[in-house]
Enzyme design. Structure first.
Site, PDB file in Angstrom:
ATOM      1  N   SER A 178       0.789  -1.238   0.000  1.00 35.57           N
ATOM      2  CA  SER A 178       0.000   0.000   0.000  1.00 35.57           C
ATOM      3  C   SER A 178       0.819   1.285   0.000  1.00 35.57           C
ATOM      4  O   SER A 178       0.252   2.373  -0.105  1.00 35.57           O
ATOM      5  CB  SER A 178      -0.956   0.008   1.193  1.00 35.57           C
ATOM      6  OG  SER A 178      -1.998  -0.914   1.002  1.00 35.57           O
ATOM      7  N   LYS A 205       0.020   3.796  -2.694  1.00 40.41           N
ATOM      8  CA  LYS A 205      -1.133   4.699  -2.643  1.00 40.41           C
ATOM      9  C   LYS A 205      -0.702   6.155  -2.481  1.00 40.41           C
ATOM     10  O   LYS A 205      -1.420   7.068  -2.893  1.00 40.41           O
ATOM     11  CB  LYS A 205      -2.070   4.277  -1.512  1.00 40.41           C
ATOM     12  CG  LYS A 205      -2.774   2.957  -1.808  1.00 40.41           C
ATOM     13  CD  LYS A 205      -3.480   2.396  -0.603  1.00 40.41           C
ATOM     14  CE  LYS A 205      -4.068   1.027  -0.950  1.00 40.41           C
ATOM     15  NZ  LYS A 205      -4.483   0.269   0.234  1.00 40.41           N
ATOM     16  N   SER A 264      -5.590   3.917   3.911  1.00 35.11           N
ATOM     17  CA  SER A 264      -5.079   2.828   3.078  1.00 35.11           C
ATOM     18  C   SER A 264      -6.214   1.990   2.480  1.00 35.11           C
ATOM     19  O   SER A 264      -6.142   0.760   2.419  1.00 35.11           O
ATOM     20  CB  SER A 264      -4.124   1.935   3.880  1.00 35.11           C
ATOM     21  OG  SER A 264      -3.202   1.305   3.035  1.00 35.11           O
ATOM     22  N   GLU A 310      -4.897  -2.984  -6.631  1.00 37.08           N
ATOM     23  CA  GLU A 310      -5.099  -3.771  -5.406  1.00 37.08           C
ATOM     24  C   GLU A 310      -5.908  -5.040  -5.663  1.00 37.08           C
ATOM     25  O   GLU A 310      -5.622  -6.086  -5.088  1.00 37.08           O
ATOM     26  CB  GLU A 310      -5.792  -2.917  -4.341  1.00 37.08           C
ATOM     27  CG  GLU A 310      -4.895  -1.900  -3.663  1.00 37.08           C
ATOM     28  CD  GLU A 310      -3.934  -2.543  -2.669  1.00 37.08           C
ATOM     29  OE1 GLU A 310      -3.952  -3.775  -2.515  1.00 37.08           O
ATOM     30  OE2 GLU A 310      -3.150  -1.788  -2.054  1.00 37.08           O
TER      31      GLU A 310
END
Length: 301
Positions: free
Chosen positions: A67, A70, A130, A166
């Protein structure tokens, strides 16, 4: 007397350099002690006020981002907003079909039927919380992972790869390694955008980015875990989970620690290929951040 002055100055510079090197070596040795005997791999990049404050451990090794990417997605979206393609208050429709049940998503928990949300809220969910659903919505708007990767390559951060979203990454353990960065490249992103080198973002977008970074809710036991209460940390975490063999592929935290003086310290810590517990992995990151804090606050005094 005049003949002795250059030699005196030279000696002073040598002694000063050696003292600084010894200080850096002491921090490096401390980090090595913190990971000694643990069944894991670690990558670290630390950058202080000057080039001599830079320290790396496996700084050029590739680590899965999870993550952490991101943050990169958020930066590219803000760059698009600055171009006028989108706006922070623009409403984006998130359908129920996009709220995939297998993905971590506080956004889905709040809006189980889908919703029409301002882009600012989706960005905040994605970076601060997240959120995986928000992440993939942003990637869809941007045209996919390749757009994000290309943006950073154009801006001279080339040691990173962003190939999948994702949904794809969480469905197949082996695919996560397609999204990677090095600790040095992660730190380059942090410092480049903190100082807004080349005015990459507008003042409004720059302020918004660091606001939501400081509001990050995940990873409270990582970079922030052992720092003095009230320490300001703007950061982004990543975590792969643990596979059936008991291996954690990624436990990450990258960010900016702010010393009492307000000076920023850029730090990126990646833990990979670990057979330790989640608590131990997080402790390693927290201990490295604590040692870094101690090094720079002592130096400032």
């Amino acid at each position: 007397m005049q003949k002795l002055l250059p030699a005196t100055v030279f000696l002073f510079l040598v002694v000063t350099y050696q003292a600084m090197a010894q200080n850096t070596d002491a921090l490096r040795q401390k980090i090595q002690q913190l990971v000694a005997g643990k069944n894991l791999e670690v990558g670290v990049a630390i950058k202080g006020k000057t080039a001599k404050d830079t320290l790396t451990v496996n700084g050029n090794r590739q680590f899965p981002m999870q993550s952490v990417f991101k943050l990169h997605i958020g930066i590219v979206m803000l760059a698009e907003i600055d171009k006028g393609k989108y706006s922070l208050d623009q409403k984006i429709r998130i359908t129920q079909a996009e709220l995939l049940p297998g993905l971590y998503s506080p956004l889905r928990e709040k809006y189980p039927q889908g919703a029409e949300l301002p882009l600012s809220e989706i960005l905040q969910y994605t970076v601060s919380s997240s959120d995986n659903v928000g992440c993939d919505v942003l990637l869809r708007l941007l045209g996919g992972p390749k757009t994000v990767e290309s943006y950073f390559h154009r801006n001279k951060v080339t040691d990173l790869s962003i190939k999948i979203n994702e949904e794809v990454m969480q469905a197949n353990w082996d695919l996560q390694f397609q999204n990677w960065t090095t600790p040095l490249a992660a730190n380059a992103v942090l410092s480049k955008f903190y100082y807004n080198q080349g005015k990459l973002l507008s003042p409004a977008s720059h302020a918004f980015l660091w606001k939501i970074m400081k509001q990050t809710e995940t990873g409270k036991d990582r970079l922030k875990g052992k720092l003095p209460p009230g320490t300001v940390v703007a950061h982004k975490t990543g975590f792969s989970g643990i596979n059936k063999a008991g291996v954690t592929a990624a436990m990450n935290d990258i960010g900016v620690l702010f010393l009492p003086s307000g000076q920023p310290i850029f730090i990126s810590v990646f833990v990979s290929n670990s057979k330790e517990t989640t608590a131990v992995n997080e402790q390693v990151i927290a201990d490295i951040a604590k040692a870094t804090w101690a090094h720079f606050t002592t130096k400032a005094k």
